[in-house]
Design an enzyme around this catalytic site. Structure first.
Site, PDB file in Angstrom:
ATOM      1  N   ILE A 631       0.821  -1.219   0.000  1.00  0.00           N
ATOM      2  CA  ILE A 631       0.000   0.000   0.000  1.00  0.00           C
ATOM      3  C   ILE A 631       0.848   1.259   0.000  1.00  0.00           C
ATOM      4  CG2 ILE A 631      -2.074  -1.007   1.007  1.00  0.00           C
ATOM      5  CD1 ILE A 631      -1.166  -0.071   3.740  1.00  0.00           C
ATOM      6  N   ALA A 633       5.243   2.940   0.088  1.00  0.00           N
ATOM      7  CA  ALA A 633       6.673   2.704   0.244  1.00  0.00           C
ATOM      8  C   ALA A 633       7.197   3.695   1.256  1.00  0.00           C
ATOM      9  CB  ALA A 633       7.376   2.902  -1.088  1.00  0.00           C
ATOM     10  N   GLY A 634       7.821   3.181   2.304  1.00  0.00           N
ATOM     11  CA  GLY A 634       8.402   4.057   3.313  1.00  0.00           C
ATOM     12  C   GLY A 634       9.889   4.178   3.062  1.00  0.00           C
ATOM     13  N   GLU A 635      10.554   4.929   3.919  1.00  0.00           N
ATOM     14  CA  GLU A 635      11.997   5.105   3.751  1.00  0.00           C
ATOM     15  C   GLU A 635      12.718   3.777   3.931  1.00  0.00           C
ATOM     16  OE1 GLU A 635      14.049   7.114   6.815  1.00  0.00           O
ATOM     17  OE2 GLU A 635      15.893   7.139   5.646  1.00  0.00           O
ATOM     18  N   PHE A 636      12.147   2.915   4.790  1.00  0.00           N
ATOM     19  CA  PHE A 636      12.856   1.693   5.144  1.00  0.00           C
ATOM     20  C   PHE A 636      12.466   0.494   4.287  1.00  0.00           C
ATOM     21  CE2 PHE A 636      12.931   4.229   9.049  1.00  0.00           C
ATOM     22  CZ  PHE A 636      14.288   4.219   9.297  1.00  0.00           C
ATOM     23  N   GLU A 638       8.824  -1.478   1.927  1.00  0.00           N
ATOM     24  CA  GLU A 638       7.416  -1.390   1.558  1.00  0.00           C
ATOM     25  C   GLU A 638       6.497  -1.376   2.778  1.00  0.00           C
ATOM     26  OE1 GLU A 638       8.983  -4.252  -0.135  1.00  0.00           O
ATOM     27  OE2 GLU A 638       9.318  -3.237  -2.046  1.00  0.00           O
ATOM     28  N   VAL A 639       5.351  -0.724   2.608  1.00  0.00           N
ATOM     29  CA  VAL A 639       4.289  -0.821   3.617  1.00  0.00           C
ATOM     30  C   VAL A 639       3.201  -1.666   2.969  1.00  0.00           C
ATOM     31  CG1 VAL A 639       2.668   0.439   5.069  1.00  0.00           C
ATOM     32  CG2 VAL A 639       4.852   1.488   4.456  1.00  0.00           C
ATOM     33  N   LYS A 657       4.787  -2.644   8.160  1.00  0.00           N
ATOM     34  CA  LYS A 657       5.925  -1.877   7.637  1.00  0.00           C
ATOM     35  C   LYS A 657       7.102  -2.822   7.613  1.00  0.00           C
ATOM     36  CE  LYS A 657       4.570   2.605   9.327  1.00  0.00           C
ATOM     37  NZ  LYS A 657       5.022   3.859   9.882  1.00  0.00           N
ATOM     38  N   ASP A 750       6.111  16.280  14.333  1.00  0.00           N
ATOM     39  CA  ASP A 750       5.792  16.198  12.894  1.00  0.00           C
ATOM     40  C   ASP A 750       4.298  15.984  12.716  1.00  0.00           C
ATOM     41  OD1 ASP A 750       6.248  16.229  10.212  1.00  0.00           O
ATOM     42  OD2 ASP A 750       7.084  14.211  10.079  1.00  0.00           O
TER      43      ASP A 750
HETATM   44  N1  ADE Z   1      -0.282   3.347   5.708  1.00  0.00           N
HETATM   45  C1  ADE Z   1       0.630   3.419   6.669  1.00  0.00           C
HETATM   46  N2  ADE Z   1       0.149   2.893   7.801  1.00  0.00           N
HETATM   47  C2  ADE Z   1      -1.103   2.465   7.546  1.00  0.00           C
HETATM   48  C3  ADE Z   1      -2.105   1.850   8.332  1.00  0.00           C
HETATM   49  N3  ADE Z   1      -1.894   1.575   9.582  1.00  0.00           N
HETATM   50  N4  ADE Z   1      -3.267   1.564   7.755  1.00  0.00           N
HETATM   51  C4  ADE Z   1      -3.462   1.881   6.464  1.00  0.00           C
HETATM   52  N5  ADE Z   1      -2.563   2.479   5.691  1.00  0.00           N
HETATM   53  C5  ADE Z   1      -1.388   2.763   6.228  1.00  0.00           C
END
Ligand code: ADE
EC number: 2.7.10.1
Length: 988
Positions: A631, A633-636, A638-639, A657, A750
């Site tokens: 869903i 892409a984070g810095e570290f 895929e999410v 994450k 933040d």
């Molecule tokens: N994107 C990042 N964290 C999420 C989460 N907990 N639920 C849905 N989308 C997300």
């Protein structure tokens, strides 16, 4: 005309090389540039499309289809491909390369000439027969294709070809194959190539597992989970898995295989260890060289064989060198005095390569001449013992006089006895020339008291010399063999004291002369008296001493316990004070919680951050997690979204994450930092941590799933869809989450709509904690002159200027989030540069109320943006205020757009920026492109602009909703400016 154009198209075509950029994740179903023979496509009517085949320099055909009936009205020319089997495809991609002539460049064709054509398809289970009639209605339209680049006559003159490439997706394809069709309705087209392909995740090797070609799902947002099979000579550790994404990319590698014994990893495969090498365990380690005195002749050895005469003890590891039994001990010697015989020797010259060397001493006693030798057994005593000696000497006691003893000293190690060789021994022969005394006579009890017994015995009949003394050995009968005591006396009687009352003791006595000891007398058993025994009376003083001793001992015990306890308490108190101190240093900004309230602990104060993770986060077995789709892409890494199973509970949706492979220790720590922080929170408006996976790869953080994703994009997607009360409800949730965080002493740093997640009930939860210290991951964070990375638009001035982050600076950010929410995800300060934002804020400028924003909410925002941070409301004030608004929704009916009076400003005398012209004003909001619209509509002064409504803005030709909103918001500021100027008597 048509002929000339076709001529131009064909013969002025430059050589276009339609190379197939060999894409491993595409399976080509058709590529007209690769067809060597005739294509055999059908045209309806036959004089519509023309098939032209040219030969290139390598004598390969170039198939081109052209049509150009631009002068004739009502064109309907069809070109149909051959039947294309779909193979494994579920979704296909059609890539067209074509040129399209610009109608303006062809004289006299207006009205008949077109600049588009249609792409269509028909699915069937088998090719249609040659006699089948063509029915346009059988074809479903894929799209109308227009050129990005057309070409004109000038271009032709310059021999410049503008080749268009268009790709369209079609799917799901369910029948066994399909036809493509191209419908021309009067354009001038040259179709240069058609490539049809589908995407696949190509077979690959990852983590020593092989994954087959996999076709992605038609639904581009979901993934196909694929289990890998370990490569040859590898075995599974965690089930290897990959996920196939819509674009044919492999994502989120999970689990792994490792090379089996005798094999090592090389270029993604497990290769056999070479001869001379071995690998005893499965794992990703290299083969090792055979240890000394061992060898492996074949490939793939799990261990190395020992050379001849070398061995391994059962517990020796395979990594150890092979060893052999030791040689014999060297230089055995003895010394003898009246009572004891000492044997000594030197270690063997060859220990066999081992460290577990011990010695055994075996004893044989040989009688007079000609008599056979027999084992000494229990007749002599060895001190410390006869077997398993670690030193190189032993004392022999209780030997008899006038006997010959032979002692065999043997060196042994862990491999002695292997290989069935004769045991190397060192021999010592000792003769005890003088005879010792014979046994003493019967031992009698003379008297007994509670603690003593008096004994006497007859002297030995044959003492063979002067008796030096007698040794009396005794022990409690009940405690036999456990311990014994001894005493000596020169006369044949003794008082043995220090005994327990009413206890049976066993005694034996032996005599000693210069030649040694006699044997022990037979055992005699005598009991001490009880407390009432008459004989006990002589023990009075002893009793007092013993009682005093016992009392003293008890006192000592009590004293020791007391000291121990008080000492421990002091230690405990000190430790507690220390930990209390430590906790205090954990609080951010000197926050001290209410008594009994939970406090946030900064994981960075842990020496070992892994400890912090495990203190605050549960370890999850990865087999309980099912990853479903990527869903983000984070810095570290895929999410993903997926499901989490917990035994005895309902499966729940989660967001996962992942930390991508090849991370450094620091990245792992930073990644898990978020879990250590989140794991400490428990509030319905804070994202909940389910747990972490740290013991297998990939490392993951599992949190509750929020169906509507992040708040900023959610609002942008649903622009204008919610009631004010719904928006206030979301803001209330965020404020409540922030109140919880500030109560436990956590400063977010933040807070922004992008860091708020929304569930399917519109509940908003604060998230993104890992980066509260270092804002590396936030794309909005920019470097300040002081070197920090800060999301300028969301951050309070004191935090930007001198990094003074506090719950009060979070309140400033909250005001910005309010503004983002009320403007449905508009970017704060629009396109102004960060530097301009800082300067404007410094000059007193504040964001105007978004369109349709209730006055009360804008007032609250302005309060959050007070320069003086102590004057800002606290989160509990904000929650109270929003609760009041929700209870009295009438307060939300007055919108800023309706207010004609000057609203209360954050400071007593706000300074709104003064613009001197419409151009100047439009420049400041990056809307200069509309300057002429304003002027053309008769708005020539800012004064007149300040009276404009949204309808006026639309009417002058601002059609983009975002631009309308920006201009109207800024007009409100202009109004304030004018009101302020009027109040201060200043006229523009
Ligand atoms: N994107 C990042 N964290 C999420 C989460 N907990 N639920 C849905 N989308 C997300």
């Amino acid at each position: 005309m048509s002929f000339r154009l076709i001529f131009c198209l064909i013969f002025l075509l430059p050589r276009v090389i339609l190379s197939d950029p060999s894409q491993p994740n595409q399976v080509v179903l058709l590529d007209t540039t690769a067809v060597l023979g005739e294509l055999g496509w059908k045209t309806y009517p036959v004089n519509g499309w023309d098939a032209i085949t040219e030969m290139d320099e390598q004598n390969r055909p170039i198939h081109t289809f052209q049509v150009c009936h631009v002068m004739e009205p009502n064109q309907n020319n069809w070109l149909r491909s051959n039947w294309i089997p779909r193979q494994a495809a579920q979704k296909i991609y059609v890539e067209l390369r074509f040129t399209l002539r610009d109608c303006n460049s062809i004289p006299w064709v207006s009205g008949t000439c077109k600049e588009t054509f249609n792409l269509l398809y028909q699915e069937t289970d088998e090719p249609r027969g040659p006699a089948a009639r063509f029915h346009p209605a059988d074809y479903a339209k894929i799209d109308t294709i227009a050129a990005d680049e057309s070409f004109t006559q000038t271009d032709l003159g310059d021999r410049v070809l503008r080749l268009n490439t268009e790709v369209r997706e079609v799917g799901p394809i369910e029948r066994k194959g399909f036809y493509l069709a191209f419908q021309d309705v009067g354009a001038c087209i040259a179709l240069v190539s058609v490539r049809v392909y589908y995407k696949k995740c190509p077979s690959t090797l990852r983590n020593l597992a092989a994954f087959p070609d996999t076709v992605p799902r038609v639904d581009s947002s979901s993934l196909v989970e694929v289990r890998g099979a370990c490569v040859e000579n590898a075995e599974e550790r965690d089930t290897p898995k990959l996920y196939c994404g819509a674009d044919g990319d492999w994502l989120v590698p999970l689990g792994r295989c490792v090379c089996s014994v005798g094999h090592e990893e090389s270029d993604g495969l497990c290769l056999a260890c070479r001869p001379g090498f071995y690998k005893a365990f499965a794992g990703n380690i290299k083969c090792s060289k055979c240890p000394p005195h061992s060898f492996s002749h074949s490939e793939g050895s799990a261990f190395c064989h020992c050379e001849k005469d070398f061995y391994r003890a059962p517990k020796d590891p395979a990594t150890m060198a092979c060893t052999r039994p030791p040689s014999a001990p060297r230089n055995p010697m003895f010394t003898i005095n009246e009572t004891a015989l000492f044997l000594e020797w030197m270690p063997p010259s060859d220990t066999g390569g081992r460290k577990d060397l011990t010695y055994n001493v075996l004893c044989q006693r040989c009688g007079g001449a000609g008599q056979a030798c027999e084992p000494c057994d229990g007749d002599v005593r060895f001190v410390p013992r006869p077997l398993g000696l670690t030193g190189t000497s032993v004392a022999v006691q209780d030997f008899v006089a006038n006997a010959n003893y032979t002692f065999q000293i043997e060196a042994v190690n862990g491999v002695s006895g292997m290989g069935r060789k004769a045991r190397p021994l060192a021999n010592v022969t000792v003769s005890t020339e003088q005879a010792g005394p014979s046994l003493v006579g019967v031992v009698r009890k003379d008297w007994a008291s509670q603690n003593s017994i008096a004994l006497s015995w007859q002297e030995a009949e044959q003492p063979h010399g002067a008796i030096l003394d007698y040794e009396i050995k005794y022990y409690e009968k009940e405690q036999e063999q456990l311990s014994y005591s001894s005493t000596r006396t020169k006369s044949p009687s003794v008082i043995v004291s220090g005994l327990k009352p009413s206890t049976v003791y066993v005694f034996h006595v032996r005599a000693r002369t210069l030649a040694g000891y006699s044997g022990y007398s037979p055992k005699s058993e005598f009991a001490t008296g009880d407390e009432n025994s008459e004989e006990a009376s002589d023990q009075g003083p002893v009793l007092v001493i013993v009682t005093a001793a016992v009392g003293g001992f008890s006192l000592l015990v009590i004293l020791t316990l007391f000291l121990l306890i008080t000492g421990r308490c002091q230690w405990y108190i000190k430790a507690k004070m220390k930990s209390e101190e430590k906790r205090r240093t954990h609080y951010q900004n000197g926050h001290v919680p209410f008594p009994g309230m939970k406090t946030y602990v900064d994981p960075d104060t842990y020496e070992d951050p892994t400890l912090a993770v495990h203190e605050f986060a549960k370890e999850i077995d990865p087999s309980r997690i099912r990853i479903e789709r990527v869903i983000g892409a984070g810095e570290f890494g895929e999410v993903c979204s997926g499901r989490l199973r917990t035994p005895g509970k309902k499966e729940i949706p989660v967001a996962i994450k992942t930390l991508k492979g090849g991370y450094t220790e620091r990245q792992r720590r930073d990644f898990l930092r978020e879990a250590s922080i989140m794991g400490q929170f428990d509030n319905p408006n804070i994202i909940r941590l389910e747990g972490v996976v740290t013991k297998s790869r990939p490392v993951m953080i599992v949190v509750e799933y929020m169906e509507n994703g992040s708040l900023d994009s959610f609002l942008r997607k649903h622009d204008g869809h919610f009631t004010v009360i719904q928006l206030v409800g979301m803001l209330r949730g965020i404020a409540s989450g922030m109140m919880y965080l500030s109560d436990i002493g956590y400063v977010h740093r933040d807070l922004a709509a992008r860091n708020i997640l929304v569930d399917d009930n519109l509940v908003c939860k604060v998230s993104d904690f890992g980066l509260s210290r270092v804002l590396e991951d936030d794309p909005e964070a920019a470097y300040t002159t002081t070197g920090g990375k800060i999301p300028i638009r969301w951050t309070a001035p004191e935090a930007i200027a001198y990094r003074k982050f506090s719950s009060a600076s979070d309140v400033w950010s909250y005001g910005i989030v309010m503004w983002e929410v009320m403007s449905y995800g508009e970017r704060p300060y629009w396109e102004m540069s960060n530097q301009d934002v800082i300067l404007s804020i410094e000059e007193g400028y504040r964001l105007p109320a978004p369109m349709g924003c209730p006055v009360a909410l804008h007032q609250l925002m302005l309060h959050c943006w007070q320069k003086e941070r102590n004057r800002r409301p606290r989160f509990n004030d904000i929650v109270d205020f929003l609760d009041k608004l929700i209870r009295n929704p009438g307060c939300l009916l007055t919108l800023v757009d309706d207010v004609q009076s000057f609203p209360e400003s954050p400071e007593d005398t706000p300074e709104y920026p003064l613009f001197i012209s419409i151009g100047d004003w439009l420049d400041s909001i990056k809307m200069s492109q509309y300057k002429n619209n304003f002027l053309a509509a008769g708005y020539t002064t800012l004064d007149s602009v300040s009276t404009m409504s949204i309808d006026d803005v639309r009417r002058i030709g601002v059609s983009l909703i975002g631009h309308q909103r920006r201009i109207v918001s800024s007009i409100q500021t202009l109004r304030l400016q004018f009101l302020h100027v009027q109040q201060s008597g200043f006229h523009v």
